[in-house]
Design an enzyme around this catalytic site. Structure first.
Site, short mmCIF file in Angstrom:
data_model
loop_
_atom_site.label_atom_id
_atom_site.label_comp_id
_atom_site.label_asym_id
_atom_site.label_seq_id
_atom_site.Cartn_x
_atom_site.Cartn_y
_atom_site.Cartn_z
N ASP A 137 -10.81 2.53 3.99
CA ASP A 137 -11.02 1.09 3.82
C ASP A 137 -12.52 0.78 3.69
O ASP A 137 -12.90 -0.32 3.30
CB ASP A 137 -10.47 0.33 5.04
CG ASP A 137 -9.23 -0.49 4.70
OD1 ASP A 137 -9.02 -0.78 3.50
OD2 ASP A 137 -8.48 -0.84 5.63
N GLN A 139 -4.47 -1.70 9.72
CA GLN A 139 -4.36 -3.02 9.07
C GLN A 139 -4.89 -4.11 10.01
O GLN A 139 -4.46 -4.20 11.16
CB GLN A 139 -2.90 -3.29 8.68
CG GLN A 139 -2.68 -4.60 7.93
CD GLN A 139 -3.36 -4.61 6.55
OE1 GLN A 139 -3.30 -3.64 5.80
NE2 GLN A 139 -4.01 -5.72 6.22
N LYS A 199 0.84 -1.20 0.00
CA LYS A 199 0.00 0.00 0.00
C LYS A 199 0.88 1.25 0.00
O LYS A 199 0.63 2.20 -0.75
CB LYS A 199 -0.95 -0.02 1.22
CG LYS A 199 -2.01 -1.10 1.08
CD LYS A 199 -2.79 -1.39 2.35
CE LYS A 199 -3.72 -2.57 2.13
NZ LYS A 199 -4.42 -3.02 3.35
#
Ligand code: NAD
Length: 291
Positions: free
Chosen positions: A119, A96, A52
């Site tokens: 997200d 994460q 990412k």
């Protein structure tokens, strides 16, 4: 059979976004800034976050990585989330997953400002998605829609079977594809671990989306000839012949499914690439919203 080449699409999307970032810079607008919080040293999570951050660099975004120890307390993590919520420099950020067992993932997800939740895991974004309102779509389902769209695969009137009902993949995917309108209008069956006679459902799928986390679970005999097969799974399986000691495999048994399908996404090089792109696209959107 056509390979749904996530790598190729990601390269295209990156160059499109890079162009937009250059235009923003020329217009004196803010360069999008994505932050990521990584807790602990889970090798898969480290690899995802590395990817990412690398993608951010490639498109010209600013990125900041917060590497926190496995032992970080829930309170300290909540403080960090709060700091990022309040930092005007940061347009979007992710925590994460998975998090260590002593941290309540739901509590952390709820603490993220929905305006920065790139997200798309926050209930506000999931709720808006349900209603078809502008929001950050969950990254993996958004990436799959992008993949279908760029390969001109219609969903209208099709029977889509989604196997797996997690909050981050299967459930939002099923909602998006059954919504009214472009990229929706499908009849969706959502299967899960309590589904009886799974094969009777998968064999009906015009589009089959596998998100179970079980390596090579979907085999050729479970797939209708000519179906589009999207493999979401990213599983590490031991492989002593590989220098890393493992290889990555999807939830689809590629050798037996590939000959039956019309389109199939590989692992690696499939949906994972588009998930990262969706995150990048959401971050750009977050920055644009503040223009
Ligand atoms: P999860 O473990 O949260 O959910 C798995 C789902 O599979 C559950 O809903 C369960 O009901 C279902 N399931 C389990 N056994 C089943 C069975 N025998 N029959 C039918 N359904 C069954 O998983 P997740 O977070 O949705 O992830 C799924 C896979 O996708 C994993 O391999 C994960 O690594 C991968 N993943 C990939 C990306 C990407 O970017 N490509 C993103 C997220 C997750």
């Amino acid at each position: 059979m056509t390979l749904l080449d996530g790598k190729k699409l990601a390269t295209q999307i990156k160059s499109e976004i890079k162009e937009k970032v250059l235009t923003r810079a020329a217009e004196g607008k803010k360069i999008p800034h994505l932050a990521a919080i990584l807790v602990g040293e889970n090798p898969a999570s480290m690899a995802y976050v590395r990817n990412k951050v690398k993608s951010c660099e490639e498109v010209g975004f600013t990125s900041t990585l917060f590497k926190e120890p496995e032992t970080i307390s829930e309170n300290d993590l909540l403080h960090l989330v709060e700091n990022l919520n309040n930092n005007p420099e940061i347009d979007g950020f992710i925590v994460q997953l998975p998090l260590p067992g002593h941290i309540n993932e739901h509590l952390i997800t709820l603490a993220i400002n929905a305006e920065k939740d790139v997200d798309g895991f926050h209930p506000v974004n999931l709720g808006k998605m349900m209603l078809g309102l502008p929001c950050f779509l969950s990254a993996t389902p958004k990436g799959i829609l992008e993949m279908l769209s760029r390969y001109d695969i219609p969903t209208k009137g099709k029977h889509v079977v989604v196997v797996g009902r997690s909050h981050i993949v299967g459930t939002p995917m099923s909602i998006l594809l059954s919504r009214k309108g472009k990229q929706g209008d499908a009849t969706v069956t959502l299967c899960h671990s309590y589904t009886q006679d799974l094969k009777s459902f998968t064999l009906q799928a015009d589009i089959l989306i596998a998100a179970t986390g079980i390596p090579e679970f979907i085999t050729g005999d479970m797939v209708k000839p000519g179906a589009v097969v999207i493999d979401v799974g990213i599983n590490r399986v031991e492989d002593s012949s590989n220098p890393k000691g493992f290889r990555l495999t999807g939830d689809v048994h590629f050798p037996s499914v590939e000959p039956v399908s019309s389109y199939i996404s590989p692992v690696p090089g499939g949906v994972g690439q588009l998930t990262v792109m969706a995150l990048i696209q959401n971050t750009l959107l977050a920055a644009e919203r503040k223009d």
